[in-house]
Design an enzyme around this catalytic site. Structure first.
Site, mmCIF file in Angstrom:
data_model
loop_
_atom_site.group_PDB
_atom_site.id
_atom_site.type_symbol
_atom_site.label_atom_id
_atom_site.label_comp_id
_atom_site.label_asym_id
_atom_site.label_seq_id
_atom_site.Cartn_x
_atom_site.Cartn_y
_atom_site.Cartn_z
ATOM 1 N N GLU A 107 4.431 16.943 4.510
ATOM 2 C CA GLU A 107 4.224 15.899 5.509
ATOM 3 C C GLU A 107 5.536 15.364 6.071
ATOM 4 O O GLU A 107 5.569 14.288 6.677
ATOM 5 C CB GLU A 107 3.418 14.746 4.913
ATOM 6 C CG GLU A 107 2.001 15.105 4.507
ATOM 7 C CD GLU A 107 1.079 15.410 5.678
ATOM 8 O OE1 GLU A 107 1.579 15.530 6.818
ATOM 9 O OE2 GLU A 107 -0.135 15.535 5.457
ATOM 10 N N HIS A 127 -3.703 9.135 0.043
ATOM 11 C CA HIS A 127 -5.082 9.542 0.322
ATOM 12 C C HIS A 127 -6.040 8.543 -0.323
ATOM 13 O O HIS A 127 -7.061 8.924 -0.895
ATOM 14 C CB HIS A 127 -5.343 10.947 -0.211
ATOM 15 C CG HIS A 127 -4.580 12.023 0.499
ATOM 16 N ND1 HIS A 127 -4.706 13.352 0.169
ATOM 17 C CD2 HIS A 127 -3.688 11.974 1.509
ATOM 18 C CE1 HIS A 127 -3.916 14.076 0.951
ATOM 19 N NE2 HIS A 127 -3.282 13.256 1.767
ATOM 20 N N HIS A 187 -8.208 11.761 6.359
ATOM 21 C CA HIS A 187 -6.958 12.140 5.698
ATOM 22 C C HIS A 187 -6.443 11.033 4.772
ATOM 23 O O HIS A 187 -6.323 11.247 3.576
ATOM 24 C CB HIS A 187 -5.914 12.483 6.763
ATOM 25 C CG HIS A 187 -4.651 13.061 6.229
ATOM 26 N ND1 HIS A 187 -3.838 13.898 6.971
ATOM 27 C CD2 HIS A 187 -4.014 12.916 5.045
ATOM 28 C CE1 HIS A 187 -2.787 14.258 6.259
ATOM 29 N NE2 HIS A 187 -2.871 13.665 5.075
ATOM 30 N N TYR A 242 5.907 -16.385 5.853
ATOM 31 C CA TYR A 242 5.295 -16.534 4.525
ATOM 32 C C TYR A 242 6.282 -16.148 3.431
ATOM 33 O O TYR A 242 7.081 -15.222 3.576
ATOM 34 C CB TYR A 242 4.051 -15.652 4.429
ATOM 35 C CG TYR A 242 3.373 -15.674 3.085
ATOM 36 C CD1 TYR A 242 2.582 -16.736 2.717
ATOM 37 C CD2 TYR A 242 3.561 -14.629 2.191
ATOM 38 C CE1 TYR A 242 1.949 -16.768 1.464
ATOM 39 C CE2 TYR A 242 2.937 -14.638 0.949
ATOM 40 C CZ TYR A 242 2.132 -15.707 0.600
ATOM 41 O OH TYR A 242 1.523 -15.736 -0.626
#
Length: 246
Positions: A107, A127, A187, A242
């Site tokens: 990837e 995933h 995916h 925050y």
């Protein structure tokens, strides 16, 4: 003879533990610098956390962190609990391997696309089951919680494309426009941040929101109350300030 077989089996097991990637070549010319070694340790810890927290099964996700012009990234097909300091794997922003001998994650195009297009310091891809389920149902995660504002607004879903392709990277970038996380259809998830902790936290938050929506939507005869885009935008502004300052 039995002792010889045990020795051979031990050698084979050790080799398998080190050669879980698709291919192992000769080490690249330079060794990891001190800051890269430190970043690699943090990357491996984050990758292992994705498994222990149930966001990844086996080697199905990947993590990267940028150190200067080098992107350290998890290697392809190697279980995270087998990674050692000697396994540091790095590429430049054009994808050329500059560090290590293990093949980078398949990837890599997605990770590099994020670094080229944003100020990201780290990227986490998983995933995660609830997020992946949502990616198959809707074109955008319904505004079930104001924490969507912490990701830049309504979380989009990038259209499906084969993993590891430039097409998927392009689809992802469009879904990430003005966002720090998105879903990948059929995916999983991808998120980025200035640090590994921030990228991981955004991933975990996204998975939690997806689980929340699926849970609320499963009650027969009822539909969850959703927030407006204006309400989420207002929350997003408040979330910018925050936490502790300093």
């Amino acid at each position: 003879m039995a002792e010889e077989r045990r020795d051979q089996r031990g050698d084979r097991d050790a080799r398998d533990a080190r050669e879980g990637a698709q291919e192992v070549g000769e080490p690249w010319g330079r060794s990891a610098r001190a800051e890269e070694t430190e970043a690699w340790e943090a990357l491996v810890a984050t990758a292992r956390r994705t498994v222990s927290d149930g966001l990844v099964v086996g080697t199905s996700g990947n993590v990267s962190v940028r150190v200067g012009d080098t992107v350290l990234v998890t290697p392809s097909g190697v279980p995270y609990d087998r990674l050692t300091p000697d396994d540091a794997t790095g590429v430049d922003l054009d994808g050329r391997q500059v560090l290590g001998s293990l093949v980078p994650t398949s990837e890599l195009p997605m990770h590099l696309a994020v670094y080229r297009a944003t100020d990201a310091g780290a990227v986490v891809h998983t995933h995660a089951v609830h997020a992946t389920a949502v990616s198959t149902l809707v074109p955008e995660l319904p505004l079930i919680h104001y924490m969507a504002g912490g990701l830049g607004g309504p979380v989009r879903i990038a259209p499906y494309a084969t993993y590891g392709t430039e097409e998927l990277a392009e689809n992802m970038l469009r879904a990430l426009t003005d966002r720090t996380a998105c879903l990948l259809q059929n995916h999983g998830t991808i998120s980025y941040g200035t640090t590994l902790d921030q990228a991981y936290d955004r991933t975990a938050q996204l998975e939690w929101m997806c689980r929340l929506w699926l849970t609320a939507s499963s009650v027969p005869g009822l539909a969850p109350t959703l927030l407006s885009k204006e309400q989420v935008a207002e929350a997003g502004e408040r979330l910018r300030g925050y936490g502790q300052r300093g």
